[in-house]
Design a protein around this motif. Structure first.
Motif, short mmCIF file in Angstrom:
data_model
loop_
_atom_site.label_atom_id
_atom_site.label_comp_id
_atom_site.label_asym_id
_atom_site.label_seq_id
_atom_site.Cartn_x
_atom_site.Cartn_y
_atom_site.Cartn_z
N VAL A 73 0.84 -1.21 0.00
CA VAL A 73 0.00 0.00 0.00
C VAL A 73 0.87 1.25 0.00
N ILE A 74 1.93 1.25 0.85
CA ILE A 74 2.83 2.41 0.91
C ILE A 74 3.51 2.63 -0.44
N ALA A 75 3.96 1.53 -1.06
CA ALA A 75 4.64 1.66 -2.35
C ALA A 75 3.68 2.17 -3.41
N LEU A 76 2.42 1.70 -3.39
CA LEU A 76 1.43 2.16 -4.35
C LEU A 76 1.17 3.65 -4.21
N LEU A 77 1.01 4.09 -2.94
CA LEU A 77 0.77 5.52 -2.69
C LEU A 77 1.96 6.35 -3.15
N ALA A 78 3.19 5.83 -2.92
CA ALA A 78 4.39 6.56 -3.32
C ALA A 78 4.48 6.69 -4.83
N VAL A 79 4.04 5.65 -5.54
CA VAL A 79 4.10 5.68 -7.00
C VAL A 79 3.04 6.62 -7.57
N LEU A 80 1.84 6.60 -6.96
CA LEU A 80 0.74 7.40 -7.49
C LEU A 80 0.86 8.88 -7.13
N ALA A 81 1.58 9.19 -6.04
CA ALA A 81 1.64 10.58 -5.56
C ALA A 81 2.37 11.48 -6.55
N ASP A 82 1.87 12.70 -6.64
CA ASP A 82 2.55 13.74 -7.43
C ASP A 82 3.45 14.50 -6.45
N TRP A 83 4.71 14.08 -6.36
CA TRP A 83 5.60 14.62 -5.34
C TRP A 83 5.87 16.11 -5.53
N ASN A 84 5.92 16.55 -6.76
CA ASN A 84 6.17 17.97 -7.00
C ASN A 84 4.99 18.82 -6.52
N SER A 85 3.78 18.31 -6.79
CA SER A 85 2.59 19.03 -6.32
C SER A 85 2.51 19.01 -4.79
N LEU A 86 2.85 17.88 -4.19
CA LEU A 86 2.83 17.79 -2.73
C LEU A 86 3.80 18.78 -2.11
N ARG A 87 4.99 18.86 -2.68
CA ARG A 87 5.99 19.78 -2.13
C ARG A 87 5.54 21.23 -2.28
N THR A 88 4.95 21.55 -3.46
CA THR A 88 4.53 22.93 -3.71
C THR A 88 3.36 23.35 -2.84
N ASN A 89 2.40 22.44 -2.65
CA ASN A 89 1.15 22.81 -1.96
C ASN A 89 1.14 22.51 -0.47
N PHE A 90 2.01 21.61 -0.02
CA PHE A 90 1.98 21.24 1.40
C PHE A 90 3.27 21.57 2.14
N ASN A 121 5.80 23.98 1.01
CA ASN A 121 6.44 25.04 0.24
C ASN A 121 7.39 25.83 1.15
N THR A 122 8.67 25.74 0.88
CA THR A 122 9.65 26.37 1.77
C THR A 122 9.55 27.89 1.77
N ASP A 123 9.16 28.48 0.63
CA ASP A 123 9.00 29.93 0.60
C ASP A 123 7.88 30.37 1.53
N VAL A 124 6.76 29.60 1.50
CA VAL A 124 5.63 29.92 2.38
C VAL A 124 6.02 29.69 3.84
N ILE A 125 6.72 28.60 4.10
CA ILE A 125 7.13 28.29 5.48
C ILE A 125 7.98 29.43 6.05
N LYS A 141 -2.57 32.93 0.85
CA LYS A 141 -1.52 32.50 -0.08
C LYS A 141 -2.01 31.43 -1.05
N GLY A 142 -3.26 30.94 -0.87
CA GLY A 142 -3.76 29.90 -1.76
C GLY A 142 -2.92 28.64 -1.70
N ASN A 143 -2.49 28.30 -0.49
CA ASN A 143 -1.58 27.18 -0.31
C ASN A 143 -1.87 26.56 1.06
N THR A 144 -1.79 25.24 1.15
CA THR A 144 -2.12 24.57 2.41
C THR A 144 -0.92 24.40 3.34
N THR A 145 0.24 24.91 2.93
CA THR A 145 1.44 24.80 3.79
C THR A 145 1.22 25.41 5.17
N PRO A 146 0.57 26.60 5.31
CA PRO A 146 0.37 27.14 6.67
C PRO A 146 -0.43 26.20 7.57
N ILE A 147 -1.39 25.47 7.01
CA ILE A 147 -2.16 24.54 7.83
C ILE A 147 -1.29 23.38 8.29
#
Length: 275
Positions: A33-50, A52-56, A239-245
């Motif tokens: 299950v973990i491997a499947l989630l890792a394969v399906l995840a859009d890592w670039n989108s996750l990093r940008t939206n959750f 985001n170092t600039d927002v942090i 900021k239209g980004n979920t990083t603050p949450i």
């Protein structure tokens, strides 16, 4: 066909083999299950939206000096008021005066049965309407603390009552035989022992209050009075980004995980002392 001890040994070995197979299948399923989630995840989108170092970088230091500070303040006020009220209600519940017991029972049943959100709305809207022209000390801090105290007092009262009842009756009888009044024996002997016993569940209650402090936003807070949840929500919208949450959630965990660990350690030590 083998019988007796030999058959029992073979059956035991078969059971252990089955348990190893089942456990291996569980590990394999979890890893799949973990491997499947890792394969399906859009890592670039996750990093940008959750994450985001600039927002942090833009969240600090306000998320600490405003969000976390106000969360701790709301929680501390609610805990102190709730503990005092909980102790009073616990003593009323154990009183020989019937109306006191009725009031204590009614309070516990009502405030344990109502959602915390409803109590926050009631304090924010109902109290000013019921007592026009009066303001609670501390403004929003007093309102949030009162709402948290109303909720927590019902749970703390039952916890403290159980602690008082757990103190052996002989302690009170010994104190009375030494000439102490009932009140003095309660203050100096029974209640201190009871509070020491219930420290672990009270620590858990503190964790719950810390999380419930997020409901202060329903009272209506200014920018400088925002707690973590409101702070994260506002910045996420801005900021239209979920990083603050995500960062606000991590700040909650910075407090709740050590407190939960402390509660477990205290509970383990208390059980060790009781043996």
């Amino acid at each position: 066909m083998a019988t007796g001890p030999t058959a029992a040994l073979r059956a035991g070995a078969a059971r252990r083999r089955r348990r190893r197979l089942v456990r291996g299948a569980e590990y394999a399923a979890f890893a799949a299950v973990i491997a499947l989630l890792a394969v399906l995840a859009d890592w670039n989108s996750l990093r940008t939206n959750f994450f985001n170092t600039d927002v942090i970088g833009g969240l600090f230091p306000d998320i600490i000096t405003v969000g976390l500070r106000n969360t701790v303040l709301y929680t501390a006020i609610g805990f102190v008021l709730g503990l005092a009220a909980g102790l009073l209600i616990a003593l009323m519940r154990l009183s020989s005066v019937l109306p006191y017991r009725w009031f204590a029972v009614a309070y516990v049943e009502v405030f344990r049965g109502l959602p915390a959100l409803l109590i926050f709305i009631f304090v924010g809207v109902g109290v000013p309407l019921a007592f026009p022209g009066t303001n609670l000390p501390g403004g929003v801090y007093g309102q949030a603390g009162l709402a948290l105290a109303l909720v927590s007092a019902a749970y703390m009262a039952e916890t403290i009552r159980a602690g008082i009842e757990a103190v052996p009756r002989g302690q009170m009888e010994a104190a009375r035989s030494l000439g102490m009044s009932h009140g003095r024996a309660m203050r100096t002997i029974i209640i201190p022992q009871a509070l020491r016993t219930v420290i672990p569940p009270l620590t858990n209650e503190l964790v719950l209050l810390f999380k419930d402090s997020s409901l202060a936003l329903f009272i209506g807070v200014s920018l400088g009075q925002r707690e973590l949840a409101k702070f994260g929500q506002d910045l996420a919208s801005e900021k239209g980004n979920t990083t603050p949450i995500v960062v606000a959630g991590l700040c909650y965990l910075l407090i709740t995980i050590p407190l939960g660990h402390l509660a477990r350690r205290l509970e383990t030590r208390r059980r060790g002392e009781a043996r």
